[in-house]
Scaffold this motif. Structure first.
Motif, PDB file in Angstrom:
ATOM      1  N   SER A  32       0.829  -1.206   0.000  1.00 37.56           N
ATOM      2  CA  SER A  32       0.000   0.000   0.000  1.00 37.56           C
ATOM      3  C   SER A  32       0.863   1.255   0.000  1.00 37.56           C
ATOM      4  CB  SER A  32      -0.917  -0.009   1.230  1.00 37.56           C
ATOM      5  OG  SER A  32      -1.640   1.194   1.329  1.00 37.56           O
ATOM      6  N   ARG A  33       1.896   1.273   0.824  1.00 37.37           N
ATOM      7  CA  ARG A  33       2.786   2.428   0.866  1.00 37.37           C
ATOM      8  C   ARG A  33       3.553   2.575  -0.443  1.00 37.37           C
ATOM      9  NH1 ARG A  33       3.530   4.591   5.968  1.00 37.37           N
ATOM     10  NH2 ARG A  33       5.581   5.436   5.444  1.00 37.37           N
ATOM     11  N   THR A  57       2.434   6.630  -6.861  1.00 33.81           N
ATOM     12  CA  THR A  57       1.423   7.595  -7.313  1.00 33.81           C
ATOM     13  C   THR A  57       1.923   9.024  -7.148  1.00 33.81           C
ATOM     14  OG1 THR A  57      -0.385   6.086  -6.760  1.00 33.81           O
ATOM     15  CG2 THR A  57      -0.931   8.427  -6.925  1.00 33.81           C
ATOM     16  N   ALA A  80      -1.497  11.463  -8.697  1.00 32.88           N
ATOM     17  CA  ALA A  80      -2.464  11.772  -7.641  1.00 32.88           C
ATOM     18  C   ALA A  80      -3.589  12.619  -8.229  1.00 32.88           C
ATOM     19  CB  ALA A  80      -1.780  12.522  -6.502  1.00 32.88           C
ATOM     20  N   ILE A 129      -0.983  12.104   0.598  1.00 29.70           N
ATOM     21  CA  ILE A 129      -0.058  10.962   0.481  1.00 29.70           C
ATOM     22  C   ILE A 129       1.214  11.252   1.270  1.00 29.70           C
ATOM     23  CG2 ILE A 129       1.453   9.719  -1.101  1.00 29.70           C
ATOM     24  CD1 ILE A 129      -0.750   9.890  -3.192  1.00 29.70           C
ATOM     25  N   MET A 132       1.247   4.210  -2.936  1.00 33.79           N
ATOM     26  CA  MET A 132       1.106   5.634  -2.639  1.00 33.79           C
ATOM     27  C   MET A 132       2.339   6.413  -3.089  1.00 33.79           C
ATOM     28  SD  MET A 132      -0.898   6.021   1.009  1.00 33.79           S
ATOM     29  CE  MET A 132       0.123   4.883   1.927  1.00 33.79           C
TER      30      MET A 132
END
Length: 396
Positions: free
Chosen positions: A159-160, A166, A172, A181, A163
């Motif tokens: 997940s990190r 992105t 984003a 983020i 992010m």
């Protein structure tokens, strides 16, 4: 005359009675666990009915395994308990304590029901097996707990990573999303840097980089992408950028680029582009660190590889068609001459040859390219062409 029943038959009957009253036993054991293990009592996520259900299933597993002694224990319930406690954030020590409480609870009930000598003898003979079953169940629960934690860690890291990617790719939704983020990743204050490390053979291009940077009080977040490792760094202050470059250079196993410092989430995509271009300012198949903007000619070559390749072909001309050994000697000599500030004497020392040999090779370059190193314009063209050749924009 009534035939005496064997101890096994007697105890199996008693275990059957315990299984028949398992609902009432579940309430008792649940109350014991809540009073004996604070982590369960204080948990706001593990609802009482969920705990009772887990206790019920594991109590049934223990009693059935003891009754069926010698058979394979069904470990589904202990494993489910281990996964549940990991998801709810209950410590593994509390999980194992609960299983010990359950083991003692079952043992005490069996002792209370073993009223005659035969039953007591049977229980003593089976004590090792019974506690072995309890240990097997608690071990299965602990293993499932650890596996669940590993899965959580992988999901958290993934997940990190998403992010961070992105943010650095500029995908984003908007500037507010980019700032969010940064906040979630723990980057509340700058200045920041982006590091781009080339991954060519699957090995780690920056071993233990997060730990290395933490040693100089620099927080970092890293994400693997196809062919690269990307890092976002939060500096202590603008002056710590040099310390970061030095520490990264100590462990670099590939071409690594570092961006210029930036101060807001909006600057992250540009910084990622800077770091990637900076890595291309190093020769192919080398390792090291290059900071964006520290070599303008190399940056120009990396930013426009097609144009740089065309310049190299135009400038070098016939030199590029020479046999590899002869071509490389001439290019190495030209590189040494530039590196020593145009000194044929120092270039000769660097190349371990006579000064006249350097002069001869420079004259040979002039013959092939029609460009003299003594001319400022020609020298500039030769330098750009050499950079293009060294950075791999033109095939040799």
């Amino acid at each position: 005359m009534t035939t005496p029943r064997s101890p096994d038959a007697c105890m199996n009957q008693l275990l059957g009675r315990l299984l028949d009253s398992v609902d009432a036993l579940t309430e008792e054991l649940t109350a014991e666990i809540l009073s004996g293990e604070h982590s369960y009592a204080e948990s706001t996520l593990l609802r009482p009915e969920r705990l009772r259900s887990t206790v019920h299933d594991n109590l049934c597993t223990l009693l059935t395994a003891v009754r069926d002694g010698g058979g394979a224990t069904n470990l589904d319930a202990p494993r489910a308990a281990g996964r549940l406690k990991a998801e709810q954030g209950i410590p593994v020590a509390a999980l194992l304590h609960a299983f010990r409480l359950a083991g003692r609870f079952v043992w005490d009930r069996l002792l209370a029901m073993a009223l005659d000598e035969d039953s007591t003898t049977w229980l003593l003979h089976r004590a090792s097996d019974i506690w072995g079953i309890i240990d097997e169940c608690s071990s299965a629960a602990a293993q499932a707990y650890r596996t669940a934690l590993d899965e959580q860690a992988r999901r958290y890291a993934a997940s990190r990573s998403v992010m961070l990617t992105t943010l650095l790719d500029g995908t984003a939704e908007n500037s507010a999303g980019a700032r969010e983020i940064m906040r979630v990743l723990g980057f509340d204050r700058g200045p920041f840097l982006v590091v781009y490390a080339e991954v060519s053979d699957g090995s780690d291009p920056l071993p233990a980089v997060a730990e290395q940077l933490r040693a100089i009080d620099v927080v970092s977040e890293w994400a693997h992408r196809t062919g690269s490792l990307l890092g976002l760094l939060a500096l202590v202050n603008a002056n710590s950028a040099d310390a970061v470059v030095g520490r990264v250079e100590e462990i670099a196993c590939s071409r690594v680029g570092v961006s210029q410092p930036f101060t807001s989430a909006a600057g992250a995509p540009l910084a990622r582009r800077e770091a990637q271009l900076a890595s291309l300012c190093l020769p192919l198949e080398t390792s090291g660190v290059h900071v964006y903007g520290s070599s303008p000619v190399a940056l120009l070559t990396a930013a426009s590889p097609d144009v740089a390749a065309e310049v190299a072909r135009t400038v070098f001309g016939p030199l590029l068609t020479l046999p590899a050994a002869e071509r490389d000697v001439l290019l190495d000599t030209l590189e040494a001459w530039f590196a020593t500030g145009g000194s044929t004497t120092r270039a000769a020392e660097h190349l371990f040859c006579h000064r006249n040999t350097v002069l001869y090779r420079l004259n040979r370059i002039t013959e092939l390219t029609e460009r003299r190193t003594s001319s400022a314009d020609s020298s500039a063209e030769l330098y750009v062409a050499l950079q293009a050749a060294r950075l791999g924009t033109v095939a040799l």
